[in-house]
Write a protein that holds these residues in place. Structure first.
Motif, short mmCIF file in Angstrom:
data_model
loop_
_atom_site.label_atom_id
_atom_site.label_comp_id
_atom_site.label_asym_id
_atom_site.label_seq_id
_atom_site.Cartn_x
_atom_site.Cartn_y
_atom_site.Cartn_z
N TYR A 1 -16.22 51.01 -60.65
CA TYR A 1 -15.36 50.08 -61.39
C TYR A 1 -15.56 50.19 -62.90
CZ TYR A 1 -13.98 47.52 -57.16
OH TYR A 1 -13.47 47.17 -55.94
N PHE B 1 -7.05 47.17 -64.72
CA PHE B 1 -5.85 47.14 -63.88
C PHE B 1 -5.75 48.31 -62.91
CE2 PHE B 1 -4.12 45.51 -68.10
CZ PHE B 1 -4.55 44.23 -67.86
N ARG C 1 -6.64 50.54 -59.77
CA ARG C 1 -7.31 50.36 -58.49
C ARG C 1 -8.07 51.63 -58.11
NH1 ARG C 1 -5.00 46.41 -55.20
NH2 ARG C 1 -4.35 44.69 -56.51
N PRO C 2 -9.18 51.47 -57.38
CA PRO C 2 -9.86 52.67 -56.88
C PRO C 2 -8.95 53.42 -55.89
CG PRO C 2 -10.82 50.66 -55.96
CD PRO C 2 -9.87 50.24 -57.03
N MET D 1 -3.50 39.89 -59.02
CA MET D 1 -3.31 41.26 -58.54
C MET D 1 -3.81 42.27 -59.58
SD MET D 1 -2.16 41.24 -55.61
CE MET D 1 -2.31 39.66 -54.83
N LEU E 1 -6.02 41.96 -61.99
CA LEU E 1 -7.47 41.98 -62.20
C LEU E 1 -8.21 41.92 -60.87
CD1 LEU E 1 -7.73 39.65 -65.31
CD2 LEU E 1 -7.87 42.12 -65.22
N TRP E 2 -7.57 42.39 -59.83
CA TRP E 2 -8.14 42.29 -58.48
C TRP E 2 -9.56 42.84 -58.41
CZ3 TRP E 2 -7.05 39.80 -54.13
CH2 TRP E 2 -7.70 40.21 -52.96
N LYS E 3 -9.76 44.07 -58.83
CA LYS E 3 -11.07 44.68 -58.63
C LYS E 3 -12.13 43.98 -59.48
CE LYS E 3 -11.26 48.71 -61.77
NZ LYS E 3 -10.21 48.34 -62.71
#
Lengths: 271, 379, 373
Positions: free
Chosen positions: A108, A114, A116-117, B159, B161-163
């Motif tokens: 991360y 913003f 995503r992995p 959504m 800042l989800w991670k």
């Protein structure tokens, strides 16, 4: 100055680090120099400030004074070169997530906001899980892991950080013998790759076997250097106090013996 | 059928239903994070503390525009949480005490202000007391637009800042070590929670809104081990109960919306606690039951194997039931043998004696010696 | 003040005392939010008991409704032990559900019940003096006053009788268990007292004030003392003070009495929070500021000790070095700390360098050995 000449070989350089909670000192004026490519143990009695020192280096607790340099530059600029394995008990293992997810969290920091992995992160996570022997557990819910397995997951998460310097807080705490062996192998592998690992450690018996560098700590720095030069009776006595009578292998017991496991180990060491 | 027809045609009913579903969706989704971060009580304090903000906003502006009231509610909710933090950080007073204190004081202030404007403003304040227990029937199009707009904004930020929020909730320390701005993210997530709370106040009321934060997540947690599914499911349960509660309370006279919605979500949660597969209470009972049965039949199998082991004849030689009864001290041997036969491990001879099948011999050896048939030495 | 106003004040003060007593133990056991949970959860109990007895101040109603409160606590514990939910979530599930049930009962059967939703939250203190306690035709005074005095008497008696046990069970449950004190019994005893108090106070002051009075005065008192007996006394006193202030405020601005008392509880708490002699905000801030400098002075001494006799001593003992790349203080802070250390005689100035005095060396040594012990 001569300082710059030595700095580039130092993985970690800590100067005058002081930490206080409510103005009670937890660490006093610590100086530390860890050459690159070493496995270093951080040892000291309970309450010596071992965990606090690691957290202070990583900027997780406020410091009253002091500077931290990683590979010759301030920590803030070098954060991407540092990996971290916190204590296993510091999180809620009932959190609804899987082993793979936790491991991917190590990426991360490298992913931008913003984002995503994705497939790349999954691949890295799979490789790291392979290294710690947890491949088949990738889709397992984390509450279903044993203590040793939890520790391996945390190690895998640090591995995907692909760091130059790792800080590990008591990775051997409460793990089975097989996991301990696996962690040691991993540490040596990291060293072979030229990485530096700083480990908060408890077991005095295994220091010489596992590590080549050591810092003895008890609120202030007692000693820091190669295990062969620094890990001796005198320094242990300074770090652990009078109870170090055990080192000499005598049976005489201190009157107030509430010794814990690591000190019991002292009796069996013949430096 | 008539209910659905009415829903399609009745403007008020449609507004009410959509509004309640929106609040349930947003509160459920954000509540999942609040529950995981053990902030259930914070939600309670924030929702009660919103009351003086709502009344003050009205007193200052003289307007009941939803956006203005919502801003007032959010501000006083924030002030209360900051005061909680101040008290906890500087004194030895614990979090729960500080939360309870702020909750009751702010709510008391809200009631005082309500009673004052009730006296002075007369009919002008009509509607403000609906914020106590909620009145979905008072929702109008403008409310719906405000709720949907804020709710959508909250969900989009969640959504995006989800991670970051996920890591913050699981392991804030590691998030800090990675260089994420933990304090800022904390403030951000709490702000989203405050907004989720205040958009529900008109429908559910300040007294019960905290339950809309906690309960959908508590229900959803029983069905899944994935954060994404948990948040989605909590949102779904929240929306569903909002919809049910609002419709029921609109159709039956003298039924306040807030309590009805809470009864709906509580019912969903109780059913989840009882019947969720794997985690549910009933699933747990069934597991214990089958384990107990397995242990009982296993020990009979082990006895049969031991008998065979002690005697020179082949392992599959039959034995009489009374012998087994004696070894088991008279427990339900017949039932156990029948169960084993069903699993194909034992077989009944025509003369009434029981013998092990080849599979039974393997399993018996495993039970007694701790090794499988193909595994070499006994342990 | 007329007679009915005195009655109102009397009821409020007695109620605040009863709430403060049990609230103190709740706070010390970190169960403050249980007062919130219990006072909400008793509502269906009150409503149903009211259907049966037709009298809000009947002792039967108090006992029956209080049982709902104890059941809530037990239910939360049962859910928590299944490990399906954490304790705060279990509490957040149970008490709103029961409270909703109570509200629905009240609004559905409003015709039959002399109870309304506003009275649930705020009570009807203004009307309390008119509900008289009549025995054989004699008017003995407001019924609520008798009821709350009775409850106060019971809790005072019980707390006095079991003072030692409660004290041990609160501060060291493990020790209490090993002494055979049955912490579970004490816990549920306390929960019963809380429930009875909440039900009794509910009719007069409403549930918001019950929560405020159970939490606020003990919290304020906790900032003033360390001794349990004093804490209990102060909590009762501060509760009575808040009730009186709130009462005055309510008549002054002509607003809800219970609401004003809840606000007064907050005001009293924040007044204590600001000015408490040792733990107040002002005192804490002053102490922290002073300690910050003292601590820095000792740190300076230790820093100098560490580098004494080392090759880099001259470099490390320069004033500008301290706010340079090593210690990392701001120039202003460094100047103040050095000035303080000079004033206290910990260091001496020699050109642009600082030299330790004997006192400075001793201070550093003391700090290190003290900290390392």
């Amino acid at each position: 100055m001569s300082e710059t000449a030595t700095t580039d070989k130092l993985a970690v350089r800590v100067t005058d680090l002081t930490v206080a909670y409510h103005h009670r000192p937890v660490l006093w004026d610590i100086d530390l120099e860890v050459p690159a490519g070493k496995l270093m143990a951080v040892m000291g009695p309970n309450g010596a400030g071992k965990t606090t020192m690691i957290k202070a280096i990583l900027g997780l607790v406020p410091t009253a004074a002091g500077r931290v340099q990683i590979l010759g530059k301030p920590y803030a600029q070098q954060r991407h070169l540092v990996g971290y394995v916190p204590q296993r008990g510091s999180v809620d293992w009932d959190f609804p997530t899987t082993v793979r997810d936790v491991v991917m969290m190590g990426r991360y920091g490298a992913l931008s906001w913003f984002k995503r992995p994705g497939a790349n992160e999954r691949k890295l996570a799979a490789e790291a899980l392979e290294k710690v022997g947890m491949n088949e557990f990738a889709d397992r819910q984390i509450s279903q892991l044993s203590g040793g397995q939890q520790q391996r997951v945390f190690l895998a998460r640090a591995l995907v950080q692909d760091a130059q310097i790792y800080f590990m807080d008591e990775p051997f705490q409460g793990v089975d013998a097989r996991t301990e062996r696996a962690i040691v192998d991993l540490l040596k592998e990291l060293r072979a790759l030229g990485r530096t690992v700083v480990v908060v450690h408890h077991d005095l018996q295994t220091v010489k076997e596992y590590f080549d560098w050591i810092t003895l700590l008890n609120v202030r720095r007692i000693a820091c250097g190669p295990v062969n030069a620094v890990f001796n009776q005198e320094n242990l006595r300074l770090a652990y106090g009078g109870r170090v009578e055990f080192l000499e292998g005598r049976t005489r017991r201190e009157p107030e013996n509430d010794i814990d496991e690591d000190l019991r180990g002292l009796g069996r060491i013949r430096p | 059928m008539s209910g659905i027809l009415e829903f399609m045609t009745d403007y008020t009913l449609r507004t009410v239903a959509l509004g309640s579903a929106t609040l349930g969706l947003v509160a459920g989704a954000l509540g999942a994070f609040a529950v995981l971060r053990r902030q259930s009580l914070l939600g309670d304090a924030v929702s009660h503390a919103a009351l003086p903000g709502i009344v003050l906003a009205f007193m200052v502006t003289g307007s009941k525009t939803p956006l203005i009231l919502v801003i007032g509610a959010a501000l006083s909710g924030w002030v209360a949480s900051l005061l909680v933090l101040l008290v906890v950080r500087t004194t030895r007073i614990k979090m729960d005490t500080a939360l309870g204190l702020m909750l009751s004081t702010f709510f008391g202030l809200g009631m005082v202000l309500l009673s004052v404007i009730q006296r002075t403003a007369g009919e002008g304040m009509a509607g403000l007391d609906h914020f106590l227990f909620g009145q979905a029937a008072t929702l109008v199009g403008e409310d719906l637009v405000t709720m949907a707009g804020l709710g959508l904004a909250v969900l989009i930020v969640l959504m995006l800042l989800w991670k970051e929020f996920k890591l913050l909730s699981f392991d804030p320390e590691f998030a800090g070590a990675l260089g994420l701005p933990v304090k800022g993210l904390n403030v951000g997530l709490t702000t989203l929670l405050v907004i989720a709370i205040v958009i529900g106040l008109q429908t559910v009321g300040v007294v019960l809104m905290s339950a809309m934060i906690v309960t959908p997540a508590a229900a959803a947690r029983q069905w899944t081990d994935r954060l994404g599914v948990l948040v989605a499911l909590a949102g779904f349960f929240g929306a569903l109960s909002g919809l049910i509660g609002a419709l029921v309370s609109s159709l039956i006279p003298r039924l306040p919306t807030g309590p009805t919605i809470i009864m709906a979500i509580t019912l969903i949660t109780v059913l989840s606690l009882l019947f969720a597969p794997r985690r549910g209470v009933v699933a747990g009972w069934l597991r214990t039951l089958s384990q107990r049965k397995q242990v009982a039949s296993d020990s009979i199998l082990a006895d049969l194997y031991r008998l065979a082991d002690q005697h020179p004849e082949p392992a599959e030689a039959p034995h009489e039931v009374p012998v087994l009864v004696a070894m088991r001290s008279g427990e339900a041997v017949d039932k156990g043998l029948a169960e084993l036969a069903r699993q194909g491990l034992t077989a009944l001879e025509p003369d009434g004696r029981w013998r092990l099948t080849p599979e039974g011999v393997d399993r018996g050896r495993h039970l007694v010696h701790g090794t499988l048939a193909e595994g070499g030495e006994p342990a | 003040m007329n007679a009915s106003m005195w009655s109102i004040l009397g009821i409020a003060v007695v109620t605040s005392a009863a709430c403060a007593l049990v609230g103190t133990f709740l706070m010390l056991r970190r169960l403050s939010m249980l007062s919130d949970a219990i006072s909400h959860a008793i509502l269906p109990g009150i409503v149903i008991a009211f259907f049966l007895t037709g009298d809000l101040t009947s002792p039967w109603l108090v006992v029956g409704a209080a049982a709902t409160g104890v059941l809530t606590v037990a239910l939360v514990e049962v859910i928590t032990t299944t490990r399906l939910l954490k304790e705060d979530a279990a509490m957040g599930l149970v008490f709103p559900a029961l409270f909703s049930l109570g509200i629905i009962l009240i609004t559905r059967y409003a015709g039959n019940v002399h109870l309304d939703v506003d009275a649930v939250l705020l009570g009807e203190l203004a009307f309390a003096p008119f509900d008289r306690f009549m025995v054989a035709g004699h008017d003995l005074g407001p019924r609520a006053l008798w009821l709350m005095s009775g409850i106060l008497l019971i809790s005072t008696t019980l707390i006095t009788l079991f003072y030692k046990e409660l004290k041990i069970a609160t501060f060291d449950p493990g020790l209490a268990a090993s002494l055979g004190l049955a912490p579970v019994v004490l816990h549920y005893g306390l929960m019963s007292l809380v429930s009875v108090t909440a039900v009794g106070a509910f009719d007069a002051v409403g549930l918001i004030l019950v929560v405020a009075l159970m939490i606020g005065p003990p919290a304020a008192a906790y900032l003033l003392t360390d001794r349990l007996a004093v804490l209990l006394g102060l909590a009762v006193g501060l509760g009575a003070l808040a009730a009186t202030l709130g009462f005055g405020l309510a008549f002054w601005i002509d607003a809800s009495i219970a609401g004003c008392m809840a606000v007064a509880v907050g005001v009293v708490f924040f007044a204590v929070f600001l000015v408490a002699p040792d733990r107040g905000l002002v005192a804490v801030m002053r102490r922290r500021r002073r300690q910050r400098y003292q601590f820095a002075e000792v740190m300076l001494a230790i820093h100098l000790v560490h580098h004494e006799g080392s090759p880099e001593e001259i470099e490390e003992s320069r004033v500008e070095h301290l706010h340079g790349k090593h210690v990392g203080w701001t120039p202003e802070f460094t100047r103040d700390v050095v000035a303080g250390a000079l004033r206290r005689g910990l260091v001496e100035k020699a050109g642009d360098r600082l030299l330790l005095t004997e006192l400075g060396r001793a201070t550093a040594g003391h700090a290190l050995s003290g900290a390392g012990a």
